[in-house]
Design a protein around this motif. Structure first.
Motif, PDB file in Angstrom:
ATOM      1  N   LEU A  16      37.856  35.549  44.890  1.00 42.38           N
ATOM      2  CA  LEU A  16      38.645  36.262  45.893  1.00 42.38           C
ATOM      3  C   LEU A  16      37.800  36.596  47.123  1.00 42.38           C
ATOM      4  O   LEU A  16      38.292  36.573  48.250  1.00 42.38           O
ATOM      5  CB  LEU A  16      39.245  37.533  45.288  1.00 42.38           C
ATOM      6  CG  LEU A  16      40.282  37.293  44.178  1.00 42.38           C
ATOM      7  CD1 LEU A  16      40.710  38.620  43.543  1.00 42.38           C
ATOM      8  CD2 LEU A  16      41.494  36.551  44.731  1.00 42.38           C
ATOM      9  N   MET A  17      36.525  36.888  46.914  1.00 45.25           N
ATOM     10  CA  MET A  17      35.609  37.078  48.036  1.00 45.25           C
ATOM     11  C   MET A  17      35.536  35.811  48.887  1.00 45.25           C
ATOM     12  O   MET A  17      35.584  35.863  50.120  1.00 45.25           O
ATOM     13  CB  MET A  17      34.209  37.439  47.534  1.00 45.25           C
ATOM     14  CG  MET A  17      34.080  38.845  46.989  1.00 45.25           C
ATOM     15  SD  MET A  17      32.566  39.092  46.009  1.00 45.25           S
ATOM     16  CE  MET A  17      31.296  38.635  47.186  1.00 45.25           C
ATOM     17  N   ALA A  18      35.430  34.667  48.210  1.00 43.38           N
ATOM     18  CA  ALA A  18      35.353  33.394  48.926  1.00 43.38           C
ATOM     19  C   ALA A  18      36.628  33.106  49.707  1.00 43.38           C
ATOM     20  O   ALA A  18      36.596  32.443  50.749  1.00 43.38           O
ATOM     21  CB  ALA A  18      35.069  32.256  47.943  1.00 43.38           C
ATOM     22  N   ALA A  19      37.747  33.618  49.215  1.00 49.02           N
ATOM     23  CA  ALA A  19      39.021  33.446  49.919  1.00 49.02           C
ATOM     24  C   ALA A  19      39.146  34.375  51.119  1.00 49.02           C
ATOM     25  O   ALA A  19      40.109  34.279  51.881  1.00 49.02           O
ATOM     26  CB  ALA A  19      40.181  33.674  48.958  1.00 49.02           C
ATOM     27  N   GLY A  20      38.164  35.289  51.272  1.00 50.74           N
ATOM     28  CA  GLY A  20      38.145  36.170  52.435  1.00 50.74           C
ATOM     29  C   GLY A  20      38.766  37.534  52.223  1.00 50.74           C
ATOM     30  O   GLY A  20      38.917  38.293  53.175  1.00 50.74           O
ATOM     31  N   LEU A  21      39.107  37.883  51.003  1.00 50.08           N
ATOM     32  CA  LEU A  21      39.731  39.180  50.752  1.00 50.08           C
ATOM     33  C   LEU A  21      38.700  40.300  50.846  1.00 50.08           C
ATOM     34  O   LEU A  21      37.555  40.147  50.412  1.00 50.08           O
ATOM     35  CB  LEU A  21      40.394  39.210  49.380  1.00 50.08           C
ATOM     36  CG  LEU A  21      41.832  38.671  49.296  1.00 50.08           C
ATOM     37  CD1 LEU A  21      41.874  37.180  49.591  1.00 50.08           C
ATOM     38  CD2 LEU A  21      42.426  38.970  47.926  1.00 50.08           C
ATOM     39  N   SER A  22      39.114  41.420  51.412  1.00 50.13           N
ATOM     40  CA  SER A  22      38.270  42.609  51.479  1.00 50.13           C
ATOM     41  C   SER A  22      38.284  43.313  50.120  1.00 50.13           C
ATOM     42  O   SER A  22      39.093  42.986  49.237  1.00 50.13           O
ATOM     43  CB  SER A  22      38.784  43.567  52.548  1.00 50.13           C
ATOM     44  OG  SER A  22      40.049  44.105  52.167  1.00 50.13           O
ATOM     45  N   ASN A  23      37.411  44.301  49.964  1.00 55.61           N
ATOM     46  CA  ASN A  23      37.396  45.063  48.716  1.00 55.61           C
ATOM     47  C   ASN A  23      38.761  45.694  48.441  1.00 55.61           C
ATOM     48  O   ASN A  23      39.243  45.692  47.309  1.00 55.61           O
ATOM     49  CB  ASN A  23      36.328  46.150  48.779  1.00 55.61           C
ATOM     50  CG  ASN A  23      34.922  45.592  48.638  1.00 55.61           C
ATOM     51  OD1 ASN A  23      34.736  44.392  48.464  1.00 55.61           O
ATOM     52  ND2 ASN A  23      33.936  46.462  48.736  1.00 55.61           N
ATOM     53  N   ALA A  24      39.378  46.245  49.485  1.00 50.34           N
ATOM     54  CA  ALA A  24      40.682  46.882  49.302  1.00 50.34           C
ATOM     55  C   ALA A  24      41.737  45.863  48.878  1.00 50.34           C
ATOM     56  O   ALA A  24      42.578  46.141  48.015  1.00 50.34           O
ATOM     57  CB  ALA A  24      41.108  47.583  50.583  1.00 50.34           C
ATOM     58  N   GLU A  25      41.694  44.684  49.466  1.00 51.66           N
ATOM     59  CA  GLU A  25      42.661  43.636  49.122  1.00 51.66           C
ATOM     60  C   GLU A  25      42.428  43.121  47.709  1.00 51.66           C
ATOM     61  O   GLU A  25      43.387  42.831  46.971  1.00 51.66           O
ATOM     62  CB  GLU A  25      42.567  42.502  50.133  1.00 51.66           C
ATOM     63  CG  GLU A  25      43.084  42.881  51.515  1.00 51.66           C
ATOM     64  CD  GLU A  25      42.718  41.871  52.587  1.00 51.66           C
ATOM     65  OE1 GLU A  25      43.431  41.798  53.593  1.00 51.66           O
ATOM     66  OE2 GLU A  25      41.696  41.148  52.421  1.00 51.66           O
ATOM     67  N   ILE A  26      41.163  43.011  47.312  1.00 51.11           N
ATOM     68  CA  ILE A  26      40.857  42.587  45.947  1.00 51.11           C
ATOM     69  C   ILE A  26      41.346  43.632  44.954  1.00 51.11           C
ATOM     70  O   ILE A  26      41.929  43.300  43.909  1.00 51.11           O
ATOM     71  CB  ILE A  26      39.343  42.340  45.783  1.00 51.11           C
ATOM     72  CG1 ILE A  26      38.906  41.143  46.628  1.00 51.11           C
ATOM     73  CG2 ILE A  26      38.993  42.090  44.311  1.00 51.11           C
ATOM     74  CD1 ILE A  26      37.403  40.937  46.671  1.00 51.11           C
ATOM     75  N   ALA A  27      41.125  44.889  45.278  1.00 48.30           N
ATOM     76  CA  ALA A  27      41.580  45.965  44.391  1.00 48.30           C
ATOM     77  C   ALA A  27      43.094  45.917  44.206  1.00 48.30           C
ATOM     78  O   ALA A  27      43.603  46.064  43.085  1.00 48.30           O
ATOM     79  CB  ALA A  27      41.162  47.322  44.969  1.00 48.30           C
ATOM     80  N   GLU A  28      43.813  45.679  45.297  1.00 50.46           N
ATOM     81  CA  GLU A  28      45.271  45.587  45.206  1.00 50.46           C
ATOM     82  C   GLU A  28      45.692  44.378  44.390  1.00 50.46           C
ATOM     83  O   GLU A  28      46.611  44.461  43.566  1.00 50.46           O
ATOM     84  CB  GLU A  28      45.859  45.512  46.612  1.00 50.46           C
ATOM     85  CG  GLU A  28      47.376  45.482  46.630  1.00 50.46           C
ATOM     86  CD  GLU A  28      47.941  45.485  48.047  1.00 50.46           C
ATOM     87  OE1 GLU A  28      49.180  45.438  48.183  1.00 50.46           O
ATOM     88  OE2 GLU A  28      47.142  45.529  49.004  1.00 50.46           O
TER      89      GLU A  28
END
Length: 220
Positions: free
Chosen positions: A167-179
């Motif tokens: 998900l990091m590689a897809a560009g998601l922020s910590n908040a977006e990953i948490a969601e």
């Protein structure tokens, strides 16, 4: 909150003047120093200890790549470095990301994009321009992945850490990953810290580059 302290390193005075005009007028940001060569950049950064450095990738005496290496290797708590370039497919840019730069920015970028980039790398909770990093990885990684490298990386990570890295590689922020994963932001931050430690890298950009290079995730 303390302002984001910034050093500008570019051999063109007009470029430095334009950057200072934009960033110096932005609330919560302060340009604390400038450098016209890579060697000057290393000295200024070591003296002033800024939070973020905007580093021209091509400068006389010592280029931006070598200056980035020296800064990151010579400081216990080095700043985040964003390399400035004219061409986004510049091999120097990819090399700079590999040695520790947190992102790159095209010199033709607008004021809003510049400000956003500085704020993002200062927070360091998401990947700066993930599509551009993915394109760079696709252009420069051919032949670098060794047999079994992806599996060896996978073995070092827990199942959840592997999911977070993708998900990091897809560009998601910590908040977006948490969601996405239905967990707390603190939990994601803990997973990211564990990933960085296991990969031996200092921020998420290098973690993503490592994931691309070994074939753990595909940039194509």
């Amino acid at each position: 909150m303390s302002p984001i302290r910034i050093v500008l390193a570019d051999d063109e005075r007009l470029v430095r003047t334009a950057l200072r005009a934009v960033l110096g007028a932005e609330p919560g940001m302060e340009v604390v120093g400038e450098a016209a060569t890579g060697a000057e950049a290393v000295a200024v950064v070591r003296e002033l200890r800024p939070d973020v450095v905007l580093m021209d990738v091509r400068m006389p005496e010592v280029d931006g790549l070598r200056a980035t290496e020296r800064i990151l290797a010579g400081m216990d708590e080095p700043p985040r470095i964003v390399v400035l370039t004219t061409f986004e497919n510049d091999s120097y840019v990819y090399d700079a990301l590999r040695v520790g730069a947190s992102g790159f920015l095209l010199k033709r970028s607008g004021a809003d994009e510049l400000v956003q980039a500085v704020r993002m790398v200062a927070r360091s909770d998401s990947l700066l321009f993930p599509a551009a990093v993915r394109a760079l990885a696709a252009a420069h990684m051919d032949g670098q992945a060794g047999r079994g490298a992806a599996e060896r990386l996978r073995e070092r990570l827990s199942e959840r850490e592997a999911e977070v890295l993708r998900l990091m590689a897809a560009g998601l922020s910590n908040a977006e990953i948490a969601e996405r994963l239905t967990v707390g932001a603190a939990t994601v931050k803990s997973h990211v810290a564990a990933i960085l430690a296991k990969l031996g890298v200092r921020d998420r950009t290098q973690a993503v580059i490592a994931a691309y290079e070994c074939g753990f995730v595909s940039p194509r």
